[in-house]
Design a protein around this motif. Sequence first.
Motif, mmCIF file in Angstrom:
data_model
loop_
_atom_site.group_PDB
_atom_site.id
_atom_site.type_symbol
_atom_site.label_atom_id
_atom_site.label_comp_id
_atom_site.label_asym_id
_atom_site.label_seq_id
_atom_site.Cartn_x
_atom_site.Cartn_y
_atom_site.Cartn_z
ATOM 1 N N SER A 2 0.833 -1.196 0.000
ATOM 2 C CA SER A 2 0.000 0.000 0.000
ATOM 3 C C SER A 2 0.869 1.247 0.000
ATOM 4 N N LYS A 3 0.340 2.286 -0.593
ATOM 5 C CA LYS A 3 1.080 3.543 -0.654
ATOM 6 C C LYS A 3 0.615 4.494 0.440
ATOM 7 N N ARG A 4 -0.418 4.090 1.162
ATOM 8 C CA ARG A 4 -0.945 5.040 2.134
ATOM 9 C C ARG A 4 0.006 5.208 3.311
ATOM 10 N N GLU A 5 -0.003 6.421 3.817
ATOM 11 C CA GLU A 5 0.855 6.750 4.948
ATOM 12 C C GLU A 5 -0.014 6.951 6.180
ATOM 13 N N ILE A 6 0.128 6.025 7.112
ATOM 14 C CA ILE A 6 -0.698 6.073 8.319
ATOM 15 C C ILE A 6 -0.057 7.002 9.345
ATOM 16 N N ILE A 7 -0.849 7.908 9.885
ATOM 17 C CA ILE A 7 -0.374 8.783 10.955
ATOM 18 C C ILE A 7 -0.799 8.210 12.309
ATOM 19 N N ARG A 9 -1.819 5.134 14.179
ATOM 20 C CA ARG A 9 -1.728 3.685 13.966
ATOM 21 C C ARG A 9 -2.951 2.953 14.492
ATOM 22 N N CYS A 10 -3.543 3.451 15.561
ATOM 23 C CA CYS A 10 -4.685 2.755 16.160
ATOM 24 C C CYS A 10 -5.955 2.926 15.333
ATOM 25 N N GLU A 11 -6.235 4.157 14.961
ATOM 26 C CA GLU A 11 -7.474 4.443 14.243
ATOM 27 C C GLU A 11 -7.266 4.461 12.735
ATOM 28 N N GLU A 12 -6.059 4.157 12.305
ATOM 29 C CA GLU A 12 -5.736 4.087 10.874
ATOM 30 C C GLU A 12 -6.145 5.351 10.121
ATOM 31 N N VAL A 13 -5.701 6.470 10.644
ATOM 32 C CA VAL A 13 -5.961 7.745 9.985
ATOM 33 C C VAL A 13 -4.750 8.081 9.122
ATOM 34 N N THR A 14 -5.019 8.378 7.844
ATOM 35 C CA THR A 14 -3.914 8.613 6.913
ATOM 36 C C THR A 14 -3.490 10.079 6.909
ATOM 37 N N GLU A 17 -5.948 12.229 5.138
ATOM 38 C CA GLU A 17 -7.115 12.654 5.927
ATOM 39 C C GLU A 17 -6.778 13.822 6.850
ATOM 40 N N LEU A 51 3.149 13.584 15.513
ATOM 41 C CA LEU A 51 3.102 13.630 14.047
ATOM 42 C C LEU A 51 2.025 14.596 13.576
ATOM 43 N N LYS A 54 3.140 18.140 14.176
ATOM 44 C CA LYS A 54 4.099 18.573 13.159
ATOM 45 C C LYS A 54 3.383 19.008 11.890
ATOM 46 N N HIS B 52 -8.812 -3.103 11.764
ATOM 47 C CA HIS B 52 -10.255 -3.090 11.537
ATOM 48 C C HIS B 52 -10.655 -2.329 10.273
ATOM 49 N N LYS B 53 -9.888 -1.334 9.894
ATOM 50 C CA LYS B 53 -10.310 -0.477 8.785
ATOM 51 C C LYS B 53 -9.735 -0.954 7.443
ATOM 52 N N PHE B 54 -8.425 -1.098 7.389
ATOM 53 C CA PHE B 54 -7.781 -1.453 6.125
ATOM 54 C C PHE B 54 -7.367 -2.921 6.048
ATOM 55 N N ARG B 58 -0.236 -6.125 11.257
ATOM 56 C CA ARG B 58 0.560 -5.381 12.240
ATOM 57 C C ARG B 58 1.311 -6.375 13.116
ATOM 58 N N SER C 122 6.447 8.677 10.255
ATOM 59 C CA SER C 122 5.472 8.034 9.378
ATOM 60 C C SER C 122 5.967 8.166 7.949
ATOM 61 N N PHE C 123 5.776 7.103 7.201
ATOM 62 C CA PHE C 123 6.070 7.083 5.772
ATOM 63 C C PHE C 123 5.239 5.939 5.214
ATOM 64 N N PRO C 124 5.008 5.891 3.903
ATOM 65 C CA PRO C 124 4.225 4.763 3.382
ATOM 66 C C PRO C 124 4.858 3.437 3.819
ATOM 67 N N THR C 127 3.684 1.061 8.956
ATOM 68 C CA THR C 127 2.974 0.206 9.905
ATOM 69 C C THR C 127 3.212 -1.284 9.650
ATOM 70 N N GLU C 210 10.131 4.999 1.880
ATOM 71 C CA GLU C 210 9.022 4.059 1.904
ATOM 72 C C GLU C 210 9.487 2.699 2.422
#
Lengths: 97, 106, 367
Positions: A2-7, A9-14, A17, A51, A54, B52-54, B58, C122-124, C127, C210
Amino acid sequence: MSKREIICRCEEVTKEEIIQALQAGDTSLEAIKKRTRAGMGYCQGKSCKRLVAKLLSAYLGMPVAHFLPGSIRYPVGPVTLKVIADLDLAGGKENEN
Amino acid sequence: MAHIEEHPILGTMEKKKYVTVKVDGREIQGIEGEPIAAALLANGIKIFRFTHKFNEPRGLFCGIGQCTDCVMEVDGVPNVRTCVTPIREGMEIKTQHGFGKESTYE
Amino acid sequence: MNKFDVIVIGGGPAGLGAAVEAARLGARTLLLDENSRPGGQLFKQIHKFFGSKEHYAGTRGFDIGENLLKEAASLNVVLKLDTRVWGVFPGGIVTAYCGEKGLKFEGKTIILATGASENVLSFPGSTLPGVITAGAAQTMVNLHRVLPGKKFVVVGSGNVGLIVSYQLKQAGAEVLAIVEALPQISGYAVHAAKVKRAGVRILLSHTVKEAIGEKILEQVILCKLDSNMKPIAGTEFTLDADTLCLAVGLNPRVELAALCGCHLIYSPVLGGMMPWHDENMCTSQSRILVAGDLAGVEEASTALDEGRLAGLSAVQKLGLRNFKEVDDEMQKIKDRLTKLRQGPFGEKRQLAKQGIISMKIPKESCL
């Protein structure tokens, strides 16, 4: 992969977003949390808070210190309801330990 | 990977008591009292849960019980932080999906 | 039964130092720690400390920890392990839990020594399983003798990054590179030289772009940074690594201090947000003292001495001993701390500390 960058980690907010939230006018950790859930997960923002701060700092051109520490509430860390019930916070009997 | 038996500073590993646990039904061995996460890594298991979301994998992240990324289902209880929970004989450990089997608030 | 003169929260070097000093001077002292073994991060520190004799030069972290534990036990410090504090309330009430059981204690003074948390990036792909903090790697390797991977890339050339890299090599792992965003190494030259001798290359002005992997980390893409710390296009290259360690600094764990109403200040040199404190480790809340990484991220040796100082300071507050006598002992520790904060790195911290101490902060006492 995946290319998404998670800020958060718990709630998976990118990152995307968070940036959308900034563009929508959010100016504090609290506002971003309410909009995106970043920092609302199991760990209570322990790793994402800085994060997000920042990103806020870069977007708004203000120092990181302006945004930290954000809201901190009891309990510190996840606690079961039993643990709180054990305390007899209204007073009365002492616990025996 | 197993444990480091010989270490230039820590010396030779003392004889330890091994326990057997089940991870998703498969038996593995760990050293009694070590964190579940350590036993899993020693057995080459790196994925502890799926989010849960994606539905992303982990594993261990902070190692000191703060980030909660390493949570798994242990003996039917979801969201157990494996990096700070000691391993004991007969534990049933399961890869956690989402908030775990008992979550009702999705 | 649950009432104490001094409650110390956190059993790392600072907390142990505080508990030992308070108990030695006759305070009924409780030490709470969330781990099953006290010592905090000392037991991960298998390298020798340097500095002067009185600062444990030549001694390894875990030996310092063992000695402190013995001292604490001989002084009748009440030690509660596996006990996680979740609140401090007015009246000096400390709420905690051990296993499933909720606990409540009452302290005339409370010393917070909650330490620090690791910063993350954080980076792609950040996690992916296989991306871990340096602390996690140290815990696994040095405490539990488990290597979390075989081929490592370490981010950050501060002391933690350098030491972890060396320790990973010691344990038999391969360290492909240490990646540092700045154009110079952040840690001590001694550590850097040791790592380089062990054959680890340090890539300055580089960062992680990444992390790649199907389900676990397989590859790390790095790139060069320009003088404004911006990635330079076209400089990307890939390393095949199964573990990426983040060693990008620490920040004080301020949650409890914040909830106690301690006035917080921001110090970039000392790790970020931290409770303000005076030269005796007292916060803006009359009952609350702080020590160690919580009071600004430094090193184990300074944490230990700050803890000792806080322990003595608590005794002084409580009036358990002759004021002057305690004051003399405190002065000795303050002198030692000044000596510890020398050299190019220490000086910055010394200045930061002085700046904090000289701030005028309204003192409150709602606890």
